[in-house]
Design a protein around this motif. Sequence first.
Motif, PDB file in Angstrom:
ATOM      1  N   HIS A  73       0.837  -1.214   0.000  1.00  0.00           N
ATOM      2  CA  HIS A  73       0.000   0.000   0.000  1.00  0.00           C
ATOM      3  C   HIS A  73       0.866   1.256   0.000  1.00  0.00           C
ATOM      4  O   HIS A  73       0.459   2.294  -0.513  1.00  0.00           O
ATOM      5  CB  HIS A  73      -0.936   0.013   1.213  1.00  0.00           C
ATOM      6  N   ALA A  74       2.061   1.130   0.572  1.00  0.00           N
ATOM      7  CA  ALA A  74       2.957   2.292   0.618  1.00  0.00           C
ATOM      8  C   ALA A  74       3.859   2.361  -0.613  1.00  0.00           C
ATOM      9  O   ALA A  74       4.355   3.437  -0.971  1.00  0.00           O
ATOM     10  CB  ALA A  74       3.811   2.228   1.886  1.00  0.00           C
ATOM     11  N   PHE A  75       4.096   1.203  -1.247  1.00  0.00           N
ATOM     12  CA  PHE A  75       4.999   1.138  -2.408  1.00  0.00           C
ATOM     13  C   PHE A  75       4.239   0.542  -3.583  1.00  0.00           C
ATOM     14  O   PHE A  75       4.023  -0.676  -3.631  1.00  0.00           O
ATOM     15  CB  PHE A  75       6.229   0.282  -2.081  1.00  0.00           C
ATOM     16  N   ARG A  76       3.822   1.397  -4.518  1.00  0.00           N
ATOM     17  CA  ARG A  76       3.008   0.937  -5.643  1.00  0.00           C
ATOM     18  C   ARG A  76       3.908   0.502  -6.798  1.00  0.00           C
ATOM     19  O   ARG A  76       5.006   1.008  -6.976  1.00  0.00           O
ATOM     20  CB  ARG A  76       2.091   2.063  -6.127  1.00  0.00           C
ATOM     21  N   ARG A  77       3.408  -0.463  -7.596  1.00  0.00           N
ATOM     22  CA  ARG A  77       4.198  -0.978  -8.721  1.00  0.00           C
ATOM     23  C   ARG A  77       3.982  -0.211 -10.031  1.00  0.00           C
ATOM     24  O   ARG A  77       4.763  -0.345 -10.957  1.00  0.00           O
ATOM     25  CB  ARG A  77       3.852  -2.456  -8.953  1.00  0.00           C
ATOM     26  N   ASP A  78       2.874   0.488 -10.132  1.00  0.00           N
ATOM     27  CA  ASP A  78       2.556   1.195 -11.382  1.00  0.00           C
ATOM     28  C   ASP A  78       3.554   2.352 -11.594  1.00  0.00           C
ATOM     29  O   ASP A  78       3.599   3.275 -10.779  1.00  0.00           O
ATOM     30  CB  ASP A  78       1.120   1.723 -11.278  1.00  0.00           C
ATOM     31  N   PRO A  79       4.353   2.316 -12.676  1.00  0.00           N
ATOM     32  CA  PRO A  79       5.409   3.325 -12.854  1.00  0.00           C
ATOM     33  C   PRO A  79       4.917   4.660 -13.408  1.00  0.00           C
ATOM     34  O   PRO A  79       5.677   5.610 -13.496  1.00  0.00           O
ATOM     35  CB  PRO A  79       6.345   2.669 -13.871  1.00  0.00           C
ATOM     36  N   ARG A  80       3.628   4.731 -13.817  1.00  0.00           N
ATOM     37  CA  ARG A  80       3.136   6.017 -14.307  1.00  0.00           C
ATOM     38  C   ARG A  80       2.876   6.908 -13.096  1.00  0.00           C
ATOM     39  O   ARG A  80       2.414   6.407 -12.072  1.00  0.00           O
ATOM     40  CB  ARG A  80       1.826   5.813 -15.103  1.00  0.00           C
ATOM     41  N   PRO A  81       3.118   8.176 -13.040  1.00  0.00           N
ATOM     42  CA  PRO A  81       3.638   9.006 -14.126  1.00  0.00           C
ATOM     43  C   PRO A  81       5.165   9.157 -14.115  1.00  0.00           C
ATOM     44  O   PRO A  81       5.707   9.904 -14.923  1.00  0.00           O
ATOM     45  CB  PRO A  81       2.979  10.346 -13.851  1.00  0.00           C
ATOM     46  N   TRP A  82       5.870   8.413 -13.215  1.00  0.00           N
ATOM     47  CA  TRP A  82       7.332   8.574 -13.146  1.00  0.00           C
ATOM     48  C   TRP A  82       7.979   8.438 -14.521  1.00  0.00           C
ATOM     49  O   TRP A  82       8.884   9.187 -14.889  1.00  0.00           O
ATOM     50  CB  TRP A  82       7.910   7.504 -12.184  1.00  0.00           C
ATOM     51  N   GLN A  83       7.485   7.454 -15.310  1.00  0.00           N
ATOM     52  CA  GLN A  83       8.198   7.121 -16.546  1.00  0.00           C
ATOM     53  C   GLN A  83       8.243   8.289 -17.543  1.00  0.00           C
ATOM     54  O   GLN A  83       9.105   8.324 -18.405  1.00  0.00           O
ATOM     55  CB  GLN A  83       7.594   5.879 -17.208  1.00  0.00           C
ATOM     56  N   TYR A  84       7.303   9.263 -17.385  1.00  0.00           N
ATOM     57  CA  TYR A  84       7.312  10.391 -18.321  1.00  0.00           C
ATOM     58  C   TYR A  84       8.303  11.473 -17.896  1.00  0.00           C
ATOM     59  O   TYR A  84       8.494  12.449 -18.599  1.00  0.00           O
ATOM     60  CB  TYR A  84       5.896  10.965 -18.464  1.00  0.00           C
ATOM     61  N   THR A  85       8.930  11.292 -16.720  1.00  0.00           N
ATOM     62  CA  THR A  85       9.852  12.316 -16.223  1.00  0.00           C
ATOM     63  C   THR A  85      11.303  12.006 -16.578  1.00  0.00           C
ATOM     64  O   THR A  85      12.184  12.791 -16.286  1.00  0.00           O
ATOM     65  CB  THR A  85       9.762  12.432 -14.683  1.00  0.00           C
ATOM     66  N   VAL A  86      11.557  10.825 -17.150  1.00  0.00           N
ATOM     67  CA  VAL A  86      12.956  10.464 -17.463  1.00  0.00           C
ATOM     68  C   VAL A  86      13.191  10.586 -18.963  1.00  0.00           C
ATOM     69  O   VAL A  86      12.235  10.559 -19.741  1.00  0.00           O
ATOM     70  CB  VAL A  86      13.295   9.024 -17.000  1.00  0.00           C
ATOM     71  N   PRO A  87      14.467  10.721 -19.361  1.00  0.00           N
ATOM     72  CA  PRO A  87      14.752  10.828 -20.798  1.00  0.00           C
ATOM     73  C   PRO A  87      14.094   9.659 -21.550  1.00  0.00           C
ATOM     74  O   PRO A  87      14.297   8.499 -21.182  1.00  0.00           O
ATOM     75  CB  PRO A  87      16.283  10.741 -20.867  1.00  0.00           C
ATOM     76  N   GLN A  88      13.284   9.970 -22.558  1.00  0.00           N
ATOM     77  CA  GLN A  88      12.487   8.924 -23.217  1.00  0.00           C
ATOM     78  C   GLN A  88      13.339   7.947 -24.013  1.00  0.00           C
ATOM     79  O   GLN A  88      12.860   6.910 -24.471  1.00  0.00           O
ATOM     80  CB  GLN A  88      11.396   9.557 -24.092  1.00  0.00           C
ATOM     81  N   THR A  89      14.632   8.293 -24.196  1.00  0.00           N
ATOM     82  CA  THR A  89      15.536   7.374 -24.904  1.00  0.00           C
ATOM     83  C   THR A  89      16.262   6.461 -23.911  1.00  0.00           C
ATOM     84  O   THR A  89      17.078   5.632 -24.321  1.00  0.00           O
ATOM     85  CB  THR A  89      16.604   8.191 -25.663  1.00  0.00           C
ATOM     86  N   SER A  90      15.971   6.608 -22.625  1.00  0.00           N
ATOM     87  CA  SER A  90      16.736   5.873 -21.620  1.00  0.00           C
ATOM     88  C   SER A  90      16.602   4.353 -21.794  1.00  0.00           C
ATOM     89  O   SER A  90      15.504   3.832 -22.030  1.00  0.00           O
ATOM     90  CB  SER A  90      16.264   6.262 -20.222  1.00  0.00           C
ATOM     91  N   SER A  91      17.745   3.671 -21.635  1.00  0.00           N
ATOM     92  CA  SER A  91      17.772   2.224 -21.859  1.00  0.00           C
ATOM     93  C   SER A  91      16.907   1.464 -20.841  1.00  0.00           C
ATOM     94  O   SER A  91      16.463   0.353 -21.115  1.00  0.00           O
ATOM     95  CB  SER A  91      19.213   1.709 -21.771  1.00  0.00           C
ATOM     96  N   VAL A  92      16.646   2.069 -19.665  1.00  0.00           N
ATOM     97  CA  VAL A  92      15.886   1.312 -18.659  1.00  0.00           C
ATOM     98  C   VAL A  92      14.376   1.334 -18.914  1.00  0.00           C
ATOM     99  O   VAL A  92      13.635   0.566 -18.302  1.00  0.00           O
ATOM    100  CB  VAL A  92      16.148   1.810 -17.209  1.00  0.00           C
ATOM    101  N   LEU A  93      13.938   2.205 -19.820  1.00  0.00           N
ATOM    102  CA  LEU A  93      12.486   2.303 -20.017  1.00  0.00           C
ATOM    103  C   LEU A  93      11.890   1.017 -20.582  1.00  0.00           C
ATOM    104  O   LEU A  93      10.745   0.675 -20.292  1.00  0.00           O
ATOM    105  CB  LEU A  93      12.141   3.496 -20.916  1.00  0.00           C
ATOM    106  N   GLY A  94      12.670   0.299 -21.398  1.00  0.00           N
ATOM    107  CA  GLY A  94      12.174  -0.974 -21.941  1.00  0.00           C
ATOM    108  C   GLY A  94      11.750  -1.915 -20.821  1.00  0.00           C
ATOM    109  O   GLY A  94      10.762  -2.636 -20.920  1.00  0.00           O
ATOM    110  N   THR A  95      12.502  -1.907 -19.713  1.00  0.00           N
ATOM    111  CA  THR A  95      12.200  -2.789 -18.587  1.00  0.00           C
ATOM    112  C   THR A  95      11.213  -2.149 -17.616  1.00  0.00           C
ATOM    113  O   THR A  95      10.379  -2.840 -17.036  1.00  0.00           O
ATOM    114  CB  THR A  95      13.501  -3.100 -17.799  1.00  0.00           C
ATOM    115  N   MET A  96      11.302  -0.831 -17.452  1.00  0.00           N
ATOM    116  CA  MET A  96      10.554  -0.189 -16.357  1.00  0.00           C
ATOM    117  C   MET A  96       9.224   0.440 -16.776  1.00  0.00           C
ATOM    118  O   MET A  96       8.423   0.784 -15.910  1.00  0.00           O
ATOM    119  CB  MET A  96      11.439   0.872 -15.684  1.00  0.00           C
TER     120      MET A  96
END
Length: 454
Positions: A73-96
């Motif tokens: 309840h304190a740590f959610r798995r859904d990465p939105r909206p964090w994923q829009y704050t990182v460089p969209q070319t970042s290699s970790v986005l494929g996994t995260m």
Amino acid sequence: MTSDPRPRHSARHSARLPLTPLYGPSFTAAPEQTYDHLRASFGDSAPVELAPGVRATLTLSYRAALEVLRHPHAFRRDPRPWQYTVPQTSSVLGTMSYRPNAMFSDGAEHRRLRSAITEALKAVDQEVLSREITTVADGLIGHIAHRGSADLVNEYALPLLMIVFTRMFGSSDALAQRVMLGVQRLFDGDDPEGAARALDSVLAELLDYKRRTPGDDVVTRLLASHGQLSEEELRQTVLLLMGTGSEPVANLLTAALVELLTNPALSEGLTGGTVAIRSAIHEILWRRPPVSNYGISYPVRPYLLFGRMLPAGEPVVISFAAANADPAATNRDFTHVGNRAHLAFSAGPHQCPVPQMGLLFATTAIQRVLEQLPGLTLSCPVERLPWRASPFSRGLSELPVAFPPRRDVSQPAASSTPADVNGSHRQRAVPPGRSRLPAALWSWWRGHFHSKGD
Ligand code: HEM
């Protein structure tokens, strides 16, 4: 907690600290040193960089891992909206990046998606699976046995997993080949968007195929839960199973083989004795968990984790590797053979749903190779084995081995000489981190399928 001697840092303090990268040659060569250093400097968790510009907190202790994993309840798995704050070319986005599957969902949605998976996998007959692994393993070994040398990652572990998985999914031969190539293209990471689109359309075809040709297989069972799962969720669930099922098992079985080939305490079991194999697997699950850092979540609110304030919305990555090596845990004799308290399969609601299946794959595959290729040795010093660069998993890109060539196994026909789709097996045409299924294995596999009436 006040008597705990571990170092602590406040949020203000950590904001000014340099971030330790979980990438680059020195991390890839010896990630354990990075975890030890971070634990000594920071205690239970530390600020890290997953890729250039991608900041996260890495848990380093056993207790911190459990604290996060057991408080969904304190740590959610859904990465939105964090994923829009990182460089969209970042290699970790494929996994995260978010995908509508169990891995990235929470609460009731997670339970719905996960129960479709557990129901579909529960019905897999373990004896049938064991026979299937054995048959495919023997077929793959038959293709290399006459040569006296092989790469057990790309010519054995990965094809074995992919072949058995696509059979478990009830795929046709032609579709299975396209699914596997699609997954490999996705792993290669050159064109993640193009690869994801191509794979999406193959998976849609697989679902259509199973609607027309249902069987006693995992995809047919997932389809039966349709209504609970949307079309997109079905595709993403199949993909999740392929990814979460194949890579950790391949990492585990190849790392355990290295352990067996280099650890004198285990080497007398090299005839394929189950006790030695289990000990090696156990060692690896403790010392080098195949999924080294994962279980990524995002604090709903700022969270005080054993003295460190974790910012809301910033990724928290569980280091299963560091937790297993935590002196506070290992001092309690956790490493004794038979002790299963390691975190290699994670903990909490997202823990691996089928650890026994993973162990069955690894044990059977190791047993077959040791029995069929007696005299197996590493072809290079253990410290020169090539590890794939990844902040999340610990796996070899190649496992070069040598063994006395088997005269009783005939060399495959010239038309199916092992020349992988990128070139000859003798020259390494595949860059580190890539994997291709050799053409000869396709031809053997097609024979295997056809003989089963596909
Ligand atoms: C030795 C082999 C394996 C290891 C070490 C392993 C380890 C893990 C780990 C560390 C996680 C992440 C849990 C988290 O996010 O907290 C996970 C999740 C998962 N694994 Fe495994 N795994 C293995 C084999 C398999 C196999 C063979 C399958 C399927 C056929 C599978 C299916 C899954 C699924 C579906 C999840 C996501 C569960 C969820 O989010 O609810 N794993 N596994």
